[in-house]
Design an enzyme around this catalytic site. Structure first.
Site, PDB file in Angstrom:
ATOM      1  CD1 TRP A 121      -5.241  75.165  65.170  1.00 17.46           C
ATOM      2  CD2 TRP A 121      -4.445  77.175  65.785  1.00 17.46           C
ATOM      3  NE1 TRP A 121      -5.336  76.004  64.085  1.00 17.46           N
ATOM      4  CE2 TRP A 121      -4.853  77.245  64.432  1.00 17.46           C
ATOM      5  CE3 TRP A 121      -3.919  78.315  66.392  1.00 17.46           C
ATOM      6  CZ2 TRP A 121      -4.741  78.414  63.675  1.00 17.46           C
ATOM      7  CZ3 TRP A 121      -3.811  79.489  65.645  1.00 17.46           C
ATOM      8  CH2 TRP A 121      -4.212  79.524  64.301  1.00 17.46           C
ATOM      9  CE  LYS A 122      -5.414  67.887  70.048  1.00 19.17           C
ATOM     10  NZ  LYS A 122      -5.165  66.466  70.228  1.00 19.17           N
ATOM     11  CG  HIS A 149     -10.389  67.150  72.987  1.00 22.60           C
ATOM     12  ND1 HIS A 149      -9.357  66.396  73.490  1.00 22.60           N
ATOM     13  CD2 HIS A 149     -10.238  67.150  71.639  1.00 22.60           C
ATOM     14  CE1 HIS A 149      -8.612  65.964  72.479  1.00 22.60           C
ATOM     15  NE2 HIS A 149      -9.126  66.412  71.349  1.00 22.60           N
ATOM     16  CD  GLU A 200     -11.490  64.436  68.380  1.00 28.00           C
ATOM     17  OE1 GLU A 200     -10.865  64.879  67.417  1.00 28.00           O
ATOM     18  OE2 GLU A 200     -11.309  64.835  69.552  1.00 28.00           O
ATOM     19  N   GLY A 245      -3.505  61.831  68.130  1.00 29.88           N
ATOM     20  CA  GLY A 245      -2.088  62.150  68.262  1.00 29.88           C
ATOM     21  C   GLY A 245      -1.173  60.942  68.205  1.00 29.88           C
ATOM     22  N   GLY A 289      -6.258  67.728  64.792  1.00 25.45           N
ATOM     23  CA  GLY A 289      -5.306  68.234  65.770  1.00 25.45           C
ATOM     24  C   GLY A 289      -3.982  68.578  65.102  1.00 25.45           C
ATOM     25  N   GLY A 290      -3.009  67.676  65.230  1.00 21.67           N
ATOM     26  CA  GLY A 290      -1.648  67.932  64.754  1.00 21.67           C
ATOM     27  C   GLY A 290      -1.576  68.487  63.335  1.00 21.67           C
TER      28      GLY A 290
HETATM   29  P1  PGA Z   1      -4.941  64.604  66.139  1.00 24.47           P
HETATM   30  O1  PGA Z   1      -5.958  65.218  67.240  1.00 24.47           O
HETATM   31  O2  PGA Z   1      -5.483  64.999  64.796  1.00 24.47           O
HETATM   32  O3  PGA Z   1      -3.615  65.223  66.451  1.00 24.47           O
HETATM   33  O4  PGA Z   1      -4.955  63.123  66.343  1.00 24.47           O
HETATM   34  C1  PGA Z   1      -7.334  65.271  67.025  1.00 24.47           C
HETATM   35  C2  PGA Z   1      -8.013  65.909  68.198  1.00 24.47           C
HETATM   36  O5  PGA Z   1      -7.571  65.698  69.335  1.00 24.47           O
HETATM   37  O6  PGA Z   1      -9.005  66.644  68.046  1.00 24.47           O
END
Ligand code: PGA
Length: 251
Positions: free
Chosen positions: A10-11, A95, A168, A174, A234-235
């Protein structure tokens, strides 16, 4: 057969109320996810609420970071045992946002993996190259360096046997620019081969996740590749329906 895993990162998003809504939404649809293990990694301050809401569900909880020391004068930091106290089974380590924005080195990341495993958590160790590194042909070199920091540490293959690795590519995070399934598979195969040199059994069993602009629309293709065992999302993990559709794609 490796079980697939889909973890939501979720950041630093949402609010207390939004976190609760999101957990409720995921809970409501989790019955439609037949095979994949599902985990969510909310901001630290929402872990307690999320843990309470997740009780009795198959959804696992994870932290987004930890500090390597067990306790002491480390203002603002959170230990592995503290995460365990709040029901976390996983923790994201290294990360790329933490490597880039908080200056985490490969050695720092390796120490965190060790601390997590010692406390009984499963680290989700993130590795991946920048756009510049990919374009200059250094993807494997960068990923190898990041992996080797853990692999060549004392008991490295024992630590990795208790970890998950997430590939990643920084340029895909993102950005809406996903690695193609073949690009991702190539790096996953490289990771598995590199781990196999140290310990073939560990390499065969370890879950390797792909992360970087995974959506419901591209997840099945990515997860269909032989060395991709799920995703770090993420998003798209901030919307229950989209996240659940990704989880279902990891069948
Ligand atoms: P994202 O992020 O799916 O928004 O690209 C992935 C992550 O940073 O783990």
């Amino acid at each position: 057969m490796r079980q697939s895993l889909v973890a939501g990162n979720w950041k630093m998003n949402g609010s207390r109320a939004a976190a609760r809504d999101l957990v409720e939404g995921i809970k409501a649809g989790i019955g439609s996810v037949k095979k994949a293990k599902v985990a969510i990694c909310p901001p630290f301050v929402y872990l307690a609420d999320c843990a309470a809401l997740l009780k009795g569900t198959p959804i696992a909880l994870g932290g987004q970071n930890l500090y390597h020391a067990a306790s002491g004068a480390y203002t603002g930091e959170i230990s592995a045992a503290m995460l365990g106290d709040f029901g976390c089974g996983y923790v994201i380590v290294g990360h790329s946002e933490r490597r880039a924005l908080c200056g985490e080195s490969d050695e720092t990341v390796a120490r965190k993996v060790l601390a997590a495993v010692k406390a009984g958590l499963t680290p989700i160790l993130c590795v991946g190259e920048s756009l510049e590194e990919r374009e200059s042909g250094h993807t494997e070199q960068v990923v190898a360096r990041q992996l080797d920091a853990v692999l060549h540490a004392a008991e490295g293959s024992v630590l990795l046997a208790k970890s998950v690795v997430a590939y990643e590519p920084v340029w895909a995070i993102g950005t809406g620019r996903t690695a193609t399934p073949q690009q991702a598979q190539d790096v996953h195969a490289f990771i598995r081969q590199r781990l196999a040199v140290q310990n073939a059994d560990m390499a065969r069993k370890i879950q390797l996740l792909y992360g970087g602009s995974v959506r419901a629309s591209n997840a099945a293709e990515l997860f269909g590749m032989p060395d991709i065992d799920g995703g770090l999302i993420g998003g798209a993990s901030l919307q229950a329906d989209e996240f659940l559709a990704i989880c279902r794609a990891a069948g």
